[in-house]
Design an enzyme around this catalytic site. Sequence first.
Site, PDB file in Angstrom:
ATOM      1  N   HIS B 144     -16.644  -4.978  13.366  1.00 31.65           N
ATOM      2  CA  HIS B 144     -15.816  -3.796  13.098  1.00 31.65           C
ATOM      3  C   HIS B 144     -15.879  -3.468  11.591  1.00 31.65           C
ATOM      4  CE1 HIS B 144     -11.942  -1.410  13.373  1.00 31.65           C
ATOM      5  NE2 HIS B 144     -11.893  -1.789  12.125  1.00 31.65           N
ATOM      6  N   GLU B 145     -15.705  -4.489  10.751  1.00 29.35           N
ATOM      7  CA  GLU B 145     -15.746  -4.268   9.298  1.00 29.35           C
ATOM      8  C   GLU B 145     -17.128  -3.806   8.862  1.00 29.35           C
ATOM      9  OE1 GLU B 145     -13.124  -4.010   7.907  1.00 29.35           O
ATOM     10  OE2 GLU B 145     -11.829  -5.065   9.309  1.00 29.35           O
ATOM     11  N   HIS B 148     -17.567  -0.185   9.315  1.00 31.30           N
ATOM     12  CA  HIS B 148     -16.969   0.581   8.215  1.00 31.30           C
ATOM     13  C   HIS B 148     -17.936   0.626   7.022  1.00 31.30           C
ATOM     14  CE1 HIS B 148     -13.091   1.470   9.811  1.00 31.30           C
ATOM     15  NE2 HIS B 148     -12.634   0.239   9.822  1.00 31.30           N
ATOM     16  N   GLU B 222     -10.805   4.262  13.178  1.00 34.38           N
ATOM     17  CA  GLU B 222     -10.676   2.917  13.739  1.00 34.38           C
ATOM     18  C   GLU B 222     -11.317   2.833  15.130  1.00 34.38           C
ATOM     19  OE1 GLU B 222      -9.574   0.178  12.081  1.00 34.38           O
ATOM     20  OE2 GLU B 222      -9.524   1.579  10.405  1.00 34.38           O
TER      21      GLU B 222
END
Lengths: 189, 295
Positions: B144-145, B148, B222
């Site tokens: 997930h990071e 980003h 998100e």
Amino acid sequence: MIGWIIFGIVVVLILLWVGIYNGLVQARMRTQESWSQIDVQLKRRNDLIPNLVETVKGSAKFEQGTLEKVVSLRNAITQTPTSDHQKTMALSDQLTNGLKSIFAVAEAYPDLKASNQYNKLMEELSNTENKIAYSRQLFNTTTANYNTKLQSFPTNLIAKLHSFKPSEFLETPAEEREVVKVSFNDQGL
Amino acid sequence: MLFEQIAKNKRKTIVLFVGFFLFMGIVGAALGYYLLSAWIPGVVIALITGIVYAGYMFSQSTDVVMSMNHAQEITNSDQAPDLWHIVEDMALVANVPMPRVFIIDDPSPNAFATGNDPEHAAVAATTGILSVLTREELEGVMAHEMTHVRNYDIRLQTIAVAMTSAIAMLANFGTHFWYFGGNRRSNDKEGNIVAMVASILVLVLAPVAATMVQLAISRNREFLADAGAVELTRNPQGLIQALNKISNSEPMSDENVSPESAALYISNPLQTKKLTNLFSTHPPMTERIAALKRM
């Protein structure tokens, strides 16, 4: 006047041609780069295996041929030309299974499990195995991008003229393809 | 899809910059007019301050954000082998360079990414997340990071954090002016005006700060990062379980988190009752988990 228009059209076409060609070269290079990622990890694993065999040989009893098989697979990988992706990966999958069986046997030996050297090797090997799996996935992603380019219009015309060859996907081993089953009862906290 | 997201983020970053400088100019003009009776020097001073600050934040953003959140950098795999190797794996499959890795000493599980671009990125994880999550779950969080990072969300979010903190600082300054002016109000006419300007500033500044964060951190981000994480790990279950565990745990301690950077985290690190409306930058966890289950 008409001459200028034709000239303009020709210039635009040439620019398009160059752009598409460069795009194809770049996409092909991405697949090659991602293959070299896999290669790095395979080499790393090959370097670790003699250590592992040395470490476990004396302290655990293996079925006849288990260790020999792993060593011979390792040597087969080093001898396979890296351009033969499919064969290299097929051997690599067998080697992965061979290593799993070594670890499974070693589980039964507390001395071995308590050994620092063994634990370090095991950690490094499982880290390398993970990286092989992930770099294989990256390779398939870059291959999919490149192959899509080869097939879509008008890139396919230019690809044909310059004889770009599609890149081959790497098969995922059967057991990895199974859907991961997770129970919802162990959500801790 | 990825490229659209990147282009959109770069556009928004520019909008954020322009908005910030406009805002600094207006504040400078107002202060200059009331303090020096000339608005031009005020604008010039404010813009120079703004440029210096923005330049500093742009070059030092990672270190500033990390120290705002009391994060310690780790520089080799021995210090946290699991985290280090997972970050390595996720950077590999996302095809971005290995980011810097930081650890925050806090029992609450959480994580975030920051930096200017994928070449200068950093990820941080709390000690809580390292002890609570399994490898598979931590992989989901780090994927997930890494999404980003790959999307340039980090640049936009980090700039938003920097500008929000600058405005919060100005607002603080304004509040002090107000007290200061209040004391002298009875015998000084100037003080009265200053107090008025300052209080207006405070009134205007806080909502602007909040709006900027809202603008930059749309809730959609998100969801997109969750989807990107699944694309990298091919394992929605890992992230679902991680989000479940994270949402069922205590918030982080206020000493470790700065409210301005709360939006960076994978899950809102602050007490949910406080500031919920002003800084509600995270979509509800149940919606995120439901979206993941549909994959």
